[in-house]
Design an enzyme around this catalytic site. Structure first.
Site, PDB file in Angstrom:
ATOM      1  N   GLY A 628     -42.214 -17.590 -11.821  1.00  0.00           N
ATOM      2  CA  GLY A 628     -42.910 -16.578 -11.041  1.00  0.00           C
ATOM      3  C   GLY A 628     -42.003 -16.014  -9.971  1.00  0.00           C
ATOM      4  CD  GLU A 631     -44.182 -13.103   2.311  1.00  0.00           C
ATOM      5  OE1 GLU A 631     -43.982 -12.487   3.363  1.00  0.00           O
ATOM      6  OE2 GLU A 631     -44.974 -14.047   2.201  1.00  0.00           O
ATOM      7  N   GLY A 633     -38.710 -14.765  -2.875  1.00  0.00           N
ATOM      8  CA  GLY A 633     -37.765 -14.920  -3.967  1.00  0.00           C
ATOM      9  C   GLY A 633     -38.446 -15.503  -5.191  1.00  0.00           C
ATOM     10  CD  GLU A 634     -35.395 -15.395  -9.784  1.00  0.00           C
ATOM     11  OE1 GLU A 634     -35.259 -14.478 -10.592  1.00  0.00           O
ATOM     12  OE2 GLU A 634     -34.634 -16.386  -9.731  1.00  0.00           O
ATOM     13  CE  LYS A 653     -44.066 -21.752  -2.814  1.00  0.00           C
ATOM     14  NZ  LYS A 653     -44.990 -21.545  -1.663  1.00  0.00           N
ATOM     15  CG  ASP A 746     -54.944 -16.786   2.245  1.00  0.00           C
ATOM     16  OD1 ASP A 746     -55.969 -16.144   1.929  1.00  0.00           O
ATOM     17  OD2 ASP A 746     -53.858 -16.637   1.672  1.00  0.00           O
TER      18      ASP A 746
END
Length: 986
Positions: A628, A631, A633-634, A653, A746
């Site tokens: 995936g 926000e 990077g990969e 991440k 959130d």
């Protein structure tokens, strides 16, 4: 019969020659080992049997270029075993090769009388060998690759119409270990023509990424293997971080890591580092481009790392290469002097030309010159004082004091800047010559008390450093300290000492002395404080009585001091003991309680990372694939192998290249937050990689991904108990966070991760960064973005986030889970959602949702946050439901999912209204009374069966009005079901 088939097949091949003789251009990541279409002359492959089996046939294309093919069509005879073997094929280091076969095959149904003997498949074999010595086919040596079947077969009609039905099949085989191999084709009774055979392997072609060159790399032996390749920096570049990439099995490069930077004097152009053009430069090895030489500088060669200053211009030591060359300033302007006795005040204006710099300062040079010959001057020396200072003046004025009277002085004011030292010139200064006047003497530096008695003090002092003439007399001023100059006395003397008499015993006096010349008095000296004695000094120490008296007094004083000290120490010990006890008690009470620490409160954010996150060596991490994009990077999956521990799967991440300091701080802040948590329902942080690039956050790997997508993928597959178990895990994790005083902000199903055991874990602790990239976020009236559909009304209106607002969000997560990932509030706009909640509407129960769970949702959605349950109460309630499965029975409505109407807790009780008119008036929709009457809806029993289409049909078209009416209709329907005993009360 076979000859006829050969003729038919041969004729058909002319129809396909155009398709196989086009330009043979293959992808760059495929290396051809064998291409039958490229062979000049006969192929000469070995067939077994030599006669009656495979036959090589040559046909001509439209350019009269021969195409060599093999065909066989022994469909009339049973038990066919016809073999065709290629020449020896070298594998050129490839561990896995691919075979592309283009062929045509006759439909057995189109051949009369061959149903028992005709086949529509053939077999593909291979045999590895280190040399080309096999002259015969030994079937037992070959291993089968696959059975090949045609997607399309041709008939007699196709031959007549010249319709091409060419099949293309690709198979792979590996791993291969010997120098080469043979391919073999086995016919078992088909009518087939091998039009072309191509054997190739895949490689990741030579490429340049991030100024690093990666060579041609053959793919690995497995179809899922990744080959790590280290790149080499292109010419005129150097490594910033070790450049690496992974060669995938499909011949594509993956996951570039590290990069190179062009050397000083070079810039990146089209993947190369080219020298800067004349007139341009680059000072450091960075990813920046060459820059034009700054003003007043030039470069005369390519690849310049700096620019040479023009004649008369210079660059200071601390000037960056990007700064213009500058020159010294011109002289100051308008120098004015003002002489006051033995002091001089100088003022001037800034230079007309600053030399292009802002760091101008001024130096003062003082010269004392003889009266007879002003040209004979010498430095003034250290006795002269300058205010504010002599050198490095930032202002255009200076005061010079402590000069000699009646003396000629020359003062030079030099304007200097950062490059003045490279070209000092008289043109940078301006001068003025002055003569000092007669002046009073300077102050007396030292005054001493030579003898002190009960009634007198003997004083002595030194002559002023600068008498500026003949000292005529000295003036002594004295007064009692308590009087503070309100009443003082004056004594004058020509000597440099005097006795002051008539003083009071045991009294403090303050003395000042000043000198006088013909020019007047100088300044008073610094004050001298003296205390007179109580008894004549000769009595003390004379005789035994005085000694006894002195010892007695001294002993009494010592005794009093000891008693006072003992009392103070006792009091301090008492207070300390009590304070220590209280501190110990507080420490005991707080033992075992952890509180969340906001990493943004650290002055150095890296300190928070070091304190809460474990640093992991990058060599322990193996990146396997990208799963995936986040926000920053990969997001990759991979494996972590820490020495002394077993290898585990992890999620990785990465922070993309070119990040800012703020992005790095925000990226690592999530690790600083996660590192403080340790709970089975909170995503676990394994560690971080910050000492090399890319910067990484390593967490446990959750196989089933986000909860919302997982539920949508498995719609209807779980029992209610399983769903409640998921909710219980989420609630337990949120209770842990709440106990640590952490507010998530959130909480949503998309931010819950699920592992292979269906354990749900709370994740995504980046809400402290505003949700700029969240597709569910929407602007509020106060700026910033928040996820409206999951957020409590007070948090939307006032940005008041608390654990109670997290409870509201948890209620929405409950609804998401029980609806298998439906979007809360469906397709309503964010503004409509806010308005509906303000008016008291709430989400209806999802299909098959137990009453008890929906009631818990409604409790979480109480308008007053103090009325909402705590997470501890929520977990206890879910535990009770799990222990009592009978309380989780279905609701009465099981036919379909609820419509988009929201529930209104303020809807009237069904028993309180008796007519449709009363009901409409109670919900403030009585404007539609005539619509209901005209359509025949005159009883409440008829109304409860209405749908949204029914409302539109009777003329109610406003969506908000439809939702409000349907909400009340659904509430009435629920009340009717309860009254008829169709729901089990909780």
């Amino acid at each position: 019969m076979a000859g006829i088939f050969y003729f038919i097949l041969f004729s058909f091949l002319f129809g396909i020659c155009d398709a196989v003789t086009g330009s043979r251009v293959y992808p760059a990541n495929e290396v051809t080992l064998l291409d039958s279409r490229s062979v000049q002359g006969e192929l000469g492959w070995i067939a077994s049997p030599l006669e009656g089996g495979w036959e090589e046939v040559s046909i001509m294309d439209e350019k009269n270029t021969p195409i060599r093919t093999y065909q066989v069509c022994n469909v009339m005879e049973a038990s066919q075993n016809n073999w065709l073997r290629t020449d020896w094929i070298t594998r050129e280091g490839a561990q896995r090769v691919y075979i592309e076969i283009k062929f045509t095959l006759r439909d057995c149904n189109s051949l009369p009388g061959v149903m028992g003997t005709c086949k529509e498949t053939f077999n593909l074999y291979y045999y590895e060998s280190d040399n080309d010595k096999e002259r015969f086919i030994r079937e037992s040596q070959f291993g089968k690759i696959d059975t090949i079947a045609a997607d399309e077969s041709f008939t007699q009609v196709d031959i007549g119409d010249r319709i091409m039905k060419l099949n293309t099949e690709i198979r792979d085989v590996g791993p291969l270990s010997k120098k080469g191999f043979y391919l073999a084709f086995q016919d078992v009774g088909a009518c087939i023509a091998l039009v072309s055979v191509r054997v190739f392997y895949k490689k990741c072609p030579l490429t340049v990424r991030n100024l690093a060159q990666f060579p041609d790399t053959i793919t690995g032996a497995d179809t899922s293997s990744l080959v790590e390749v280290r790149g080499s920096c292109v010419n005129n570049s150097e490594e910033k971080d070790v450049p690496k990439m992974y060669c995938g099995a499909d011949g594509e490069w993956l996951v570039p890591i590290g990069n190179c930077l062009c050397n000083a004097g070079h810039e990146e152009q089209n993947g190369e580092c080219q020298a800067c053009k004349i007139g341009y430069y680059k000072a450091l090895s960075t990813d920046a481009s060459c820059a034009k030489c700054p003003p007043h500088s030039y470069s005369v060669w390519e690849g310049a790392t700096s620019c040479t200053c023009d004649r008369g211009f210079f660059r200071a030591d601390n000037d960056a290469a990007s700064m213009p060359c500058t020159r010294p300033p011109s002289a100051p302007l308008n120098l004015i002097s003002n002489v006051n006795e033995t002091s001089v005040n100088l003022e001037w204006s800034s230079p007309q030309n600053t030399g292009g710099r802002q760091d101008i300062s001024y130096n003062v040079v003082c010269k004392k010159c003889g009266a007879g010959d002003p040209s004979k001057c010498r430095p003034c020396g250290s006795g002269v004082h300058y205010t504010p200072q002599q050198n490095g003046l930032k202002t255009t004025r200076v005061s010079i004091t402590d000069l000699l009277a009646h003396t000629n002085y020359t003062f030079e004011i030099w304007a200097v800047n950062g490059v003045s030292k490279y070209n000092p010139s008289p043109d940078q200064s301006v001068s003025v010559t002055v003569t000092t006047n007669q002046a009073a003497p300077s102050s007396i530096a030292l005054v001493q008390a030579k003898e002190v008695t009960r009634y007198s003090v003997a004083l002595a002092w030194l002559e002023p450093d600068r008498p500026n003439g003949v000292i005529l007399e000295y003036e002594v001023k004295y007064y009692e300290k308590d009087q503070n100059e309100r009443s003082y006395r004056i004594v004058r003397t020509a000597a440099r000492n005097t006795d002051i008499k008539g003083l009071n015993p045991l009294t403090s006096y303050v003395f000042h002395v000043r000198a006088r010349t013909a020019a007047g008095y100088g300044d008073f000296s610094e004050p001298l404080e003296v205390t007179t004695n109580t008894v004549p000094s000769r009595i003390i120490g004379d005789g035994a009585n005085s000694t006894v008296l002195l010892v007695s007094v001294s002993g009494s004083v010592v005794l009093v001091v000891i008693l006072i000290a003992a009392f103070v120490i006792s009091r301090r010990r008492s207070k300390y003991s009590k304070a220590k006890q209280e501190a110990d008690e507080e420490k005991h009470l707080n033992q075992g309680v952890r509180t969340y620490v906001d990493p943004f409160t650290y002055e150095d954010p890296n300190q928070a990372v070091r304190e809460f996150a474990k640093e992991i060596d990058a060599s322990c991490i193996k990146i396997e694939k990208v799963i995936g994009v986040g926000e920053f990077g990969e997001v990759c999956s991979g494996r972590l192998k820490v020495p002394g521990k077993r290898e585990i799967c992890v999620a990785i991440k990465t922070l993309k290249a070119g990040y800012t300091d703020k992005q790095r701080r925000d990226f690592l802040s999530e690790a600083s937050i996660m590192g403080q948590f340790d709970h089975p329902n909170i995503i676990h942080l394994e560690g971080v990689v910050t000492k090399c690039k890319p910067v990484m956050i390593i967490t446990e790997y959750m196989e089933n991904g986000s909860l919302d997508a997982f539920l949508r993928k498995n719609d209807g597959r779980f029992t209610v108990i399983q769903l409640v178990g998921m909710l219980r895990g989420i609630g337990s994790g949120m209770k842990y966070l709440s106990d640590m005083s952490y507010v998530h902000r959130d909480l949503a199903a998309r931010n819950i991760l699920v592992n292979s055991n269906l354990v749900c874990k709370v994740s995504d602790f980046g809400m402290s960064r505003v949700l700029e990239d969240d597709p569910e976020a929407a602007y509020t009236t106060r700026g910033g973005k928040i996820p409206i559909r999951w957020t409590a009304p007070e948090a939307i209106a006032y940005r008041k986030f608390t654990s109670a607002s997290d409870v509201w969000s948890y209620g929405i997560v409950m609804w998401e889970v029980m609806s298998y990932g439906e979007r809360p509030y469906w397709d309503m706009s964010n503004q409509d959602v806010i308005k509906a909640i303000e008016e008291g509407y709430r989400l209806p129960p999802p299909m098959d949702c137990p009453i008890a769970l929906h009631q818990l949702m409604l409790d979480c959605w109480q308008k007053e946050r103090s009325d909402r349950p705590k997470f501890g109460q929520i977990v206890n309630m879910l535990d009770k439901l799990i222990r009592n499965p009978n309380s989780l029975k279905r609701t009465g409505s099981e036919s379909s999912r609820p419509n988009t109407a929201l529930l209104d807790p303020s809807s009237p009780e069904f028993s309180a209204v008796v007519s449709v008119g009363d009901w409409l008036q109670a919900i403030k929709m009585d404007r539609y009374k005539d619509n209901f009457t005209a359509a025949g809806y005159t009883t409440l029993e008829a109304v409860v069966h209405m749908s949204q289409d029914d409302l539109a049909r009777i003329g109610i078209t406003a969506i908000t009005h439809q939702n409000k009416i349907l909400s009340s209709v659904q509430a009435m329907r629920t009340q009717m079901q309860q009254m008829h005993g169709r729901m089990v009360p909780v």
